[in-house]
Design an enzyme around this catalytic site. Sequence first.
Site, PDB file in Angstrom:
ATOM      1  N   GLY A   8      34.618  46.909  57.508  1.00 26.19           N
ATOM      2  CA  GLY A   8      33.800  47.975  56.903  1.00 26.19           C
ATOM      3  C   GLY A   8      32.744  48.494  57.861  1.00 26.19           C
ATOM      4  N   GLY A  12      27.049  52.361  56.816  1.00 28.51           N
ATOM      5  CA  GLY A  12      26.100  51.364  56.321  1.00 28.51           C
ATOM      6  C   GLY A  12      25.787  50.249  57.315  1.00 28.51           C
ATOM      7  N   ILE A  13      25.680  49.027  56.796  1.00 28.05           N
ATOM      8  CA  ILE A  13      25.290  47.870  57.607  1.00 28.05           C
ATOM      9  C   ILE A  13      26.347  47.599  58.688  1.00 28.05           C
ATOM     10  CG2 ILE A  13      24.806  45.379  57.530  1.00 28.05           C
ATOM     11  CD1 ILE A  13      23.894  45.863  54.546  1.00 28.05           C
ATOM     12  N   TYR A 163      29.823  41.757  40.532  1.00 28.56           N
ATOM     13  CA  TYR A 163      29.382  41.850  41.934  1.00 28.56           C
ATOM     14  C   TYR A 163      28.672  40.548  42.322  1.00 28.56           C
ATOM     15  CZ  TYR A 163      26.828  43.428  46.090  1.00 28.56           C
ATOM     16  OH  TYR A 163      26.305  43.526  47.367  1.00 28.56           O
TER      17      TYR A 163
HETATM   18  N1  NAP Z   1      23.095  47.682  50.782  1.00 32.64           N
HETATM   19  C1  NAP Z   1      22.507  46.639  50.218  1.00 32.64           C
HETATM   20  O1  NAP Z   1      21.381  46.768  49.674  1.00 32.64           O
HETATM   21  C2  NAP Z   1      23.149  45.291  50.219  1.00 32.64           C
HETATM   22  C3  NAP Z   1      22.438  44.206  49.659  1.00 32.64           C
HETATM   23  C4  NAP Z   1      23.015  42.948  49.671  1.00 32.64           C
HETATM   24  C5  NAP Z   1      24.263  42.768  50.235  1.00 32.64           C
HETATM   25  N2  NAP Z   1      24.949  43.822  50.753  1.00 32.64           N
HETATM   26  C6  NAP Z   1      26.278  43.583  51.325  1.00 32.64           C
HETATM   27  O2  NAP Z   1      26.339  44.133  52.621  1.00 32.64           O
HETATM   28  C7  NAP Z   1      27.692  44.527  52.908  1.00 32.64           C
HETATM   29  C8  NAP Z   1      27.717  45.940  53.475  1.00 32.64           C
HETATM   30  O3  NAP Z   1      27.244  46.813  52.480  1.00 32.64           O
HETATM   31  P1  NAP Z   1      26.673  48.264  52.756  1.00 32.64           P
HETATM   32  O4  NAP Z   1      25.413  48.341  51.994  1.00 32.64           O
HETATM   33  O5  NAP Z   1      26.677  48.600  54.188  1.00 32.64           O
HETATM   34  O6  NAP Z   1      27.766  49.125  51.959  1.00 32.64           O
HETATM   35  P2  NAP Z   1      28.519  50.521  52.282  1.00 32.64           P
HETATM   36  O7  NAP Z   1      27.619  51.434  53.013  1.00 32.64           O
HETATM   37  O8  NAP Z   1      29.088  50.954  50.979  1.00 32.64           O
HETATM   38  O9  NAP Z   1      29.686  50.060  53.266  1.00 32.64           O
HETATM   39  C9  NAP Z   1      30.722  49.243  52.800  1.00 32.64           C
HETATM   40  C10 NAP Z   1      31.858  49.256  53.794  1.00 32.64           C
HETATM   41  O10 NAP Z   1      32.943  48.479  53.229  1.00 32.64           O
HETATM   42  C11 NAP Z   1      34.134  49.248  53.357  1.00 32.64           C
HETATM   43  N3  NAP Z   1      35.161  48.887  52.377  1.00 32.64           N
HETATM   44  C12 NAP Z   1      35.115  49.065  51.054  1.00 32.64           C
HETATM   45  N4  NAP Z   1      36.300  48.685  50.500  1.00 32.64           N
HETATM   46  C13 NAP Z   1      37.083  48.274  51.525  1.00 32.64           C
HETATM   47  C14 NAP Z   1      38.415  47.813  51.602  1.00 32.64           C
HETATM   48  N5  NAP Z   1      39.207  47.723  50.517  1.00 32.64           N
HETATM   49  N6  NAP Z   1      38.928  47.473  52.811  1.00 32.64           N
HETATM   50  C15 NAP Z   1      38.172  47.600  53.925  1.00 32.64           C
HETATM   51  N7  NAP Z   1      36.907  48.066  53.923  1.00 32.64           N
HETATM   52  C16 NAP Z   1      36.369  48.398  52.726  1.00 32.64           C
HETATM   53  C17 NAP Z   1      33.673  50.678  53.182  1.00 32.64           C
HETATM   54  O11 NAP Z   1      34.679  51.590  53.607  1.00 32.64           O
HETATM   55  P3  NAP Z   1      34.652  53.147  53.105  1.00 32.64           P
HETATM   56  O12 NAP Z   1      33.585  53.830  53.877  1.00 32.64           O
HETATM   57  O13 NAP Z   1      36.029  53.625  53.423  1.00 32.64           O
HETATM   58  O14 NAP Z   1      34.366  53.100  51.641  1.00 32.64           O
HETATM   59  C18 NAP Z   1      32.439  50.652  54.049  1.00 32.64           C
HETATM   60  O15 NAP Z   1      32.808  50.760  55.404  1.00 32.64           O
HETATM   61  C19 NAP Z   1      28.472  44.352  51.618  1.00 32.64           C
HETATM   62  O16 NAP Z   1      29.199  43.143  51.671  1.00 32.64           O
HETATM   63  C20 NAP Z   1      27.398  44.258  50.558  1.00 32.64           C
HETATM   64  O17 NAP Z   1      27.814  43.497  49.438  1.00 32.64           O
HETATM   65  C21 NAP Z   1      24.415  45.080  50.770  1.00 32.64           C
END
Ligand code: NAP
Length: 276
Positions: A8, A12-13, A163
């Site tokens: 991913g 984002g991250i 989640y």
């Molecule tokens: N943001 C927060 O506040 C927060 C807090 C705690 C933990 N986290 C964790 O941090 C991690 C990154 O989150 P983020 O905030 O950066 O989220 P994000 O911006 O939504 O990015 C998520 C990434 O995962 C990819 N993804 C989703 N479904 C997938 C699949 N079936 N196969 C492969 N890739 C897939 C997305 O691809 P697409 O772009 O194609 O959708 C995107 O690249 C996650 O594990 C999340 O649970 C985040």
Amino acid sequence: MKIVVITGANTGIGFATAQAFIQDGQHVILACRNPQKAEHARIELEKLGTGKVEVIALDLNSLQNIQDTANSLLQKYEKIDVLVNNAGIMTPNLERTEDGFEKQIGVNYLGHFLWTLKLLPAVQKSEAGRIINLASMMHLMGSIQLDQFCADDVHKYNGVIRYGNSKLANLLFSHALAEKLKGTSTTSNALHPGGVDSEIYRELPKYQYKVIKLFLIPPSKPAELIKKIALDPAWAKRNGEYVSLQTPAIQSTKAKNKKLAHELYDATYAMLKDYL
Ligand SMILES: NC(=O)c1ccc[n+]([C@@H]2O[C@H](COP(=O)([O-])OP(=O)(O)OC[C@H]3O[C@@H](n4cnc5c(N)ncnc54)[C@H](OP(=O)(O)O)[C@@H]3O)[C@@H](O)[C@H]2O)c1
């Protein structure tokens, strides 16, 4: 040049983490489900610096796809130095993966479990292999309900709780793996990245997002922490830890339960054994 695989990594991250590693001159492999978005990310990353960027198509929604992608990566690279298990979804409504699992547990946890175990032999060939799992403080709301992993067995769906369950499973997996890796040069650690301004909140009602946004930090902050865990010699012997940005690293009683971690590991292994 270290080989760093990030799931991913197009936004984002994950994208910010790829930026941090590229600026450090490392070889980053973006494992992404959407080829157009991944290609766009690759072009942006290549502008940044001395590192090498590569894209590989990975859909964590499909066990067959994970197996195929991991196999082709293993054919190309004998050794992988860093795995960042980052991809994640937060979905309000009940959806299922290609294999019939509840989607959040399927993508966030089961997919990464299979991905990690498939690639583990290559990570163990690194002189300092690092597995870094994106968990969340939301695991505090979670519990493990093996009988509800399949979407058909889920009743009264609550997306936020589900989640939390998937993030608890991420944390328990990180701990169980760390136990298995004890005494080797490979480590498994987990983090809560803080409340981070990313696309993960895309399905929230706009007014809720506006309020939450006030408390969010930029993705570059967790990216720096992930890079530190991966490359800083101070992390060489740190294994099985859970660290947190923004909030104290409080773990639930369930997350600290070693027996639960091993039971979950064994049950998941049995569930996925045809793909391992
Ligand atoms: N943001 C927060 O506040 C927060 C807090 C705690 C933990 N986290 C964790 O941090 C991690 C990154 O989150 P983020 O905030 O950066 O989220 P994000 O911006 O939504 O990015 C998520 C990434 O995962 C990819 N993804 C989703 N479904 C997938 C699949 N079936 N196969 C492969 N890739 C897939 C997305 O691809 P697409 O772009 O194609 O959708 C995107 O690249 C996650 O594990 C999340 O649970 C985040």
